[in-house]
Design a protein around this motif. Structure first.
Motif, short mmCIF file in Angstrom:
data_model
loop_
_atom_site.label_atom_id
_atom_site.label_comp_id
_atom_site.label_asym_id
_atom_site.label_seq_id
_atom_site.Cartn_x
_atom_site.Cartn_y
_atom_site.Cartn_z
N LYS A 17 21.68 -63.69 -19.46
CA LYS A 17 22.47 -63.48 -20.68
C LYS A 17 21.62 -63.52 -21.94
N THR A 18 20.48 -64.22 -21.88
CA THR A 18 19.71 -64.41 -23.11
C THR A 18 18.37 -63.68 -23.10
N GLN A 19 18.07 -62.98 -22.01
CA GLN A 19 16.75 -62.35 -21.89
C GLN A 19 16.38 -61.51 -23.12
N SER A 20 17.37 -60.78 -23.64
CA SER A 20 17.06 -59.88 -24.77
C SER A 20 16.61 -60.67 -26.00
N LYS A 21 16.94 -61.95 -26.03
CA LYS A 21 16.56 -62.75 -27.21
C LYS A 21 15.26 -63.52 -26.98
N ILE A 22 14.77 -63.50 -25.76
CA ILE A 22 13.58 -64.28 -25.45
C ILE A 22 12.36 -63.38 -25.61
N SER A 23 11.53 -63.65 -26.60
CA SER A 23 10.38 -62.78 -26.80
C SER A 23 9.09 -63.58 -26.92
N GLN A 24 9.18 -64.87 -26.86
CA GLN A 24 7.95 -65.66 -26.91
C GLN A 24 8.21 -67.05 -26.38
N ALA A 25 7.13 -67.78 -26.17
CA ALA A 25 7.25 -69.15 -25.70
C ALA A 25 6.22 -69.99 -26.44
N VAL A 26 6.39 -71.28 -26.36
CA VAL A 26 5.42 -72.17 -26.98
C VAL A 26 4.45 -72.63 -25.90
N ALA A 27 3.17 -72.43 -26.19
CA ALA A 27 2.16 -72.79 -25.19
C ALA A 27 2.31 -74.25 -24.80
N GLY A 28 2.28 -74.48 -23.49
CA GLY A 28 2.36 -75.85 -23.00
C GLY A 28 3.77 -76.34 -22.76
N CYS A 29 4.76 -75.58 -23.21
CA CYS A 29 6.14 -76.03 -23.06
C CYS A 29 6.87 -75.32 -21.94
N GLY A 30 6.14 -74.46 -21.19
CA GLY A 30 6.75 -73.82 -20.05
C GLY A 30 7.72 -72.72 -20.43
N CYS A 31 8.60 -72.43 -19.47
CA CYS A 31 9.56 -71.33 -19.64
C CYS A 31 10.50 -71.63 -20.79
N PRO A 32 10.67 -70.71 -21.72
CA PRO A 32 11.55 -70.96 -22.86
C PRO A 32 13.01 -71.12 -22.46
N VAL A 33 13.36 -70.69 -21.27
CA VAL A 33 14.75 -70.83 -20.86
C VAL A 33 14.97 -72.11 -20.07
N CYS A 34 14.14 -72.33 -19.01
CA CYS A 34 14.43 -73.46 -18.14
C CYS A 34 13.37 -74.55 -18.18
N GLY A 35 12.26 -74.32 -18.88
CA GLY A 35 11.25 -75.35 -19.00
C GLY A 35 10.28 -75.45 -17.83
N GLU A 36 10.46 -74.62 -16.83
CA GLU A 36 9.54 -74.62 -15.68
C GLU A 36 8.12 -74.33 -16.17
N PRO A 37 7.13 -75.06 -15.66
CA PRO A 37 5.75 -74.78 -16.10
C PRO A 37 5.36 -73.33 -15.81
N VAL A 38 4.57 -72.76 -16.69
CA VAL A 38 4.14 -71.37 -16.51
C VAL A 38 3.08 -71.30 -15.42
N ARG A 39 3.24 -70.36 -14.49
CA ARG A 39 2.15 -70.17 -13.51
C ARG A 39 2.00 -68.72 -13.07
N LEU A 40 2.90 -67.85 -13.54
CA LEU A 40 2.88 -66.49 -13.01
C LEU A 40 3.12 -65.45 -14.10
N GLY A 41 2.35 -64.39 -14.04
CA GLY A 41 2.58 -63.29 -14.96
C GLY A 41 2.31 -61.97 -14.27
N GLN A 42 2.78 -60.89 -14.89
CA GLN A 42 2.53 -59.56 -14.32
C GLN A 42 1.96 -58.67 -15.40
N LEU A 43 1.14 -57.72 -14.99
CA LEU A 43 0.66 -56.71 -15.93
C LEU A 43 1.67 -55.56 -15.92
N GLU A 44 2.04 -55.15 -17.11
CA GLU A 44 3.01 -54.05 -17.19
C GLU A 44 2.54 -53.02 -18.20
N GLY A 45 3.18 -51.86 -18.16
CA GLY A 45 2.88 -50.80 -19.12
C GLY A 45 1.41 -50.47 -19.15
N LYS A 46 0.80 -50.62 -20.32
CA LYS A 46 -0.62 -50.28 -20.42
C LYS A 46 -1.51 -51.49 -20.20
#
Lengths: 235, 278, 267
Positions: free
Chosen positions: C142-171
């Protein structure tokens, strides 16, 4: 043979040129067969290392391809008369030749057969010659397109593969029968001597090629018992 | 289990950058093949054993008399009925579940039958040297990056294509994409067509071409050569059968001679018990 | 990916669980989550989940537990007695507590719960987390469209899960994905997700030979790492959970090379 105790007499049958041509042809055919066998059936893939790998097999196949072409030339150059005689015989078909095939199966399986009198070449040999000439032409010409594909249009090369296969398939089937009849079939040893030494047992000639035998007698080259009249002892 | 995929090439989106050629060399570890100037931007005359895809540059005068510069990424078509697979005497060429046609290098003996029978002329022989310096040959061509497909990755050329002229995916999806694209460009390119030739059962590299196939140097109606069909489906099996039949006859003859003719062959009696071939 | 260090059976089980969760999420009433998009709070690193009330319906909860029980038992029938005991133990109040404790990663609570009720230690937190995720995923959807950044060290901006995965997209843009709630947000390519370090001399990429799609972005400032996968090369894109699971070998590689899941967060 064993029943006859009197010394054997021989009549000349083939020239040196024919013997060489026949032997080179036979060896080349066999060598070509063996060097192509692993490509024909995977069952014989183990032959590749024997020939030094596929490249070695290809090289040998090409060498024997050249020797396979030689016999005709040898025959023509060294015994043109014999060559022409052979061709003439091949196109001469009489009732005796047709009748031959009625009796041949019985003969082949060792039953009592009443063979009609045959000329220098019997009808079976003529057929064998015809098929070998035909398949050799097929194999040699299609082989050229396969060896030098860069000089032929793709379609010709593609049909070449097919014709090479057909030619070989026919030839090998006939050769199996040919070798059997000459080496294994009872009573064949005298005939086999013909293509090795050039002469055959007179009794055998009389039995198998009665018309030819009678011709020889009529020409006065031998007498009724197969004794040579001329001084020509060499085959 | 694995899905059947298609590489879909939309030549109208290609800008001729040749990144696909580089990506292919890179992924497949193929040596460079420096060439003389070909008279156009095209680097190599055609695909070779060490250059599995070549970007074709075609100068074409269209129906309005204008010059058009046409590009085509050319590589193996991965036919559904592949002539190369049919004629290979060593079963070295096979189909994968993905739809790609691949050569097993261990089985390949370098006979070149596939090279001569490919309707698209995309297989060639590469010559290598073994450790003793002896030369040997192997047929080589585009594999559709089957090693990548096995890892769930798209072919290297597709991944690198920056204008999106190549896409890779499920067969049906790609065919739909091609149809859709064709309808879009039909107005601009009245001769446009989808190249997915039925004569080889359809291919796993399909094209949307702006002009007729022949303009791109492609056969209009490619098919498995008739000679190859007769050869492999009829001549060879019948040949083997005949060899088997004569061998059997000879064996039967040998045995029956032993049975009927124990006393040996008594020839040359009053009439002939004539033997035949020698 | 055909090759993975994770067994096929385990991958299949994970996919089945995800299928269940997707069904559950579809059947959730959108009003069962009530969130307050407080951008000021979120800028300081407060995850959205902390600003959200979840209306957990007990009958639904019980139904989910039962469905999950059936699935787990199809893999391992020995679990029946324990799972039945869980179903007996849970009342409306416990369900609420479980959801709250799952939200706050309170493993001590679950450990105690397991000990008190003679359950295998993994069962209560596993069930709670599995049942909580549909809510999280609905929230991020429901909120994905509003999520455009996160604070380093604070994990996922939605659920707080630590960051560990990313994907390369577009260019080649780096998009971080949360394997827990599926939220995604872009990040500068040369930036540490854990400490915000942008010093390129301290950021490195570890790669595995023969794996052209895999990179581990490591930071020598905080010793944190993030797995970055070039899924543009994939024929089909796996879900963030599956991608996380199938690239678990990269976690081993990173950790064997001295990097840590969250880095040493420097205040």
């Amino acid at each position: 043979m064993s029943k006859q105790q009197k010394p054997k007499k021989y009549v000349k049958r083939f020239s040196k040129a024919f013997i060489w041509a026949h032997a080179i042809n036979a060896l080349s055919f066999f060598a070509l067969y063996i060097t192509a066998l692993p490509m024909y059936t995977e069952f014989f893939d183990w032959l590749y290392p024997v020939f030094g790998g596929p490249a070695g097999a290809r090289l040998l196949h090409r060498i024997f391809a050249v020797t396979f072409v030689l016999p005709t030339l040898i025959y023509i150059i060294f015994d043109p008369k014999g060559f022409l005689f052979w061709l003439k015989e091949l196109v001469t078909w009489k009732k005796r030749d047709v009748d031959f095939f009625k009796e041949f199966p019985k003969e082949f399986f060792g039953m009592k057969a009443k063979m009609p009198k045959q000329g220098f070449f019997n009808a079976g040999e003529k057929i064998n010659s015809w098929i070998q000439i035909f398949t050799a032409v097929l194999i040699i010409f299609s082989g050229f397109t396969m060896w030098f594909p860069e000089y032929f249009p793709d379609t010709v090369v593609q049909w070449g593969y097919l014709l090479h296969n057909i030619g070989f398939g026919l030839a090998i089937a006939v050769v199996v029968g040919h070798i059997y009849l000459s080496v294994l079939h009872p009573g064949s040893t005298p005939a086999f001597r013909g293509v090795i030494k050039g002469d055959v047992d007179a009794e055998f000639a009389k039995g198998h090629y009665r018309d030819w035998y009678d011709e020889l007698v009529a020409k006065g080259e031998i007498d009724e018992d197969g004794d040579k009249k001329s001084a020509d002892k060499t085959a | 289990m694995a899905k059947e995929y298609i590489k879909y090439v939309d030549v109208t989106k290609c800008d001729g950058c040749r990144a696909c050629m580089v990506a292919c060399k890179n992924w497949n570890d193929l040596p460079a093949e420096p060439e003389e100037f070909q008279g156009s931007l095209q680097s190599h005359a055609k695909v070779t054993a060490n250059t599995w895809n070549v970007l074709n540059f075609i100068e074409h005068e269209n129906s309005k008399g204008d010059l058009e510069y046409l590009f085509r990424h050319s590589s193996c078509f991965h036919c559904t009925d592949a002539a190369c697979e049919k004629v290979c005497p060593e079963d070295a060429i096979s189909y994968t579940d993905f739809g790609s046609v691949v050569i097993n290098n261990d089985k390949c003996v370098g006979c070149g039958y596939c090279v001569q029978n490919c309707p698209f002329d995309v297989i060639s022989l590469a010559t290598y040297k073994d450790k003793n310096g002896k030369e040997y040959r192997k047929a080589q061509k585009c594999t559709m990056c089957t090693d990548r497909l096995e890892e769930g990755m798209q072919p290297a050329c597709v991944v690198t294509c920056h204008p999106g002229a190549m896409q890779f995916g499920n067969k049906e999806d790609m065919l739909t994409l091609a149809e859709k694209r064709l309808s879009e460009i039909k107005e601009k390119f009245p001769n446009a067509n989808i190249y997915n030739p039925a004569g080889v059962g359809g291919t796993h590299t399909i094209y949307v071409l702006a002009e007729k196939p022949s303009v791109y140097g492609l056969p209009e109606k490619p098919k498995v050569p008739t000679s190859a069909v007769i050869w492999k489906d009829y001549a060879q099996p019948i040949g083997k059968l005949m060899l088997g039949a004569t061998t059997m006859a000879v064996m039967a003859g040998f045995v029956s001679n032993k049975l009927f003719n124990k006393g040996g062959h008594d020839h040359g009696q009053d009439e002939e018990g004539g033997d035949s071939d020698e | 990916m055909k090759t993975s260090v994770v067994s096929n059976e385990y991958q299949k089980l994970q996919e089945e669980i995800m299928k269940l969760q997707e069904q559950w999420k579809q059947n959730l009433n959108p009003d069962s989550i009530d969130f307050r998009l407080d951008s000021e709070a979120m800028k300081t690193g407060v995850p959205l989940v902390a600003l959200t009330n979840f209306d957990v319906k007990f009958p639904l909860f019980v139904q989910w537990v039962d469905e999950l029980k059936q699935l787990l038992m199809s893999q391992n029938a020995d679990l029946e007695s324990q799972l039945n005991r869980v179903i007996e133990l849970i009342d409306e109040e416990t369900a609420k507590v479980w959801m709250e404790e799952a939200f706050s990663f309170n493993h001590l609570y679950f450990k105690k719960f397991a000990e008190e009720n003679v359950l295998d230690e993994w069962i209560p937190p596993f069930l709670a987390e599995t049942l909580f995720r549909p809510y999280l995923q609905l929230l991020s959807e429901k909120t994905q469209s509003k999520i455009s950044q996160a604070v380093a060290g604070c994990g996922c901006p939605v659920c707080g899960e630590p960051v560990r995965l990313g994907q390369l997209e577009g260019k080649g843009q780096k998009i971080l994905y949360c394997p827990r709630c599926h939220a995604n947000w872009p990040e500068k390519k040369l930036s540490c997700s854990h400490c915000g370090n942008e010093d390129y001399e301290k950021m490195k990429y570890l790669t595995v030979e023969g794996k052209p799609t895999e990179q581990i972005h490591v930071c020598d400032e905080c010793k944190g790492y993030t797995k970055i996968i070039d899924t543009r090369q994939f024929i089909t894109k796996p879900s963030p959970e599956m991608l996380d699971l199938k690239t678990i070998h990269l976690d081993y590689i990173a950790q064997e090379n001295g990097y840590m899941v969250m880095g040493e967060i420097k205040k």
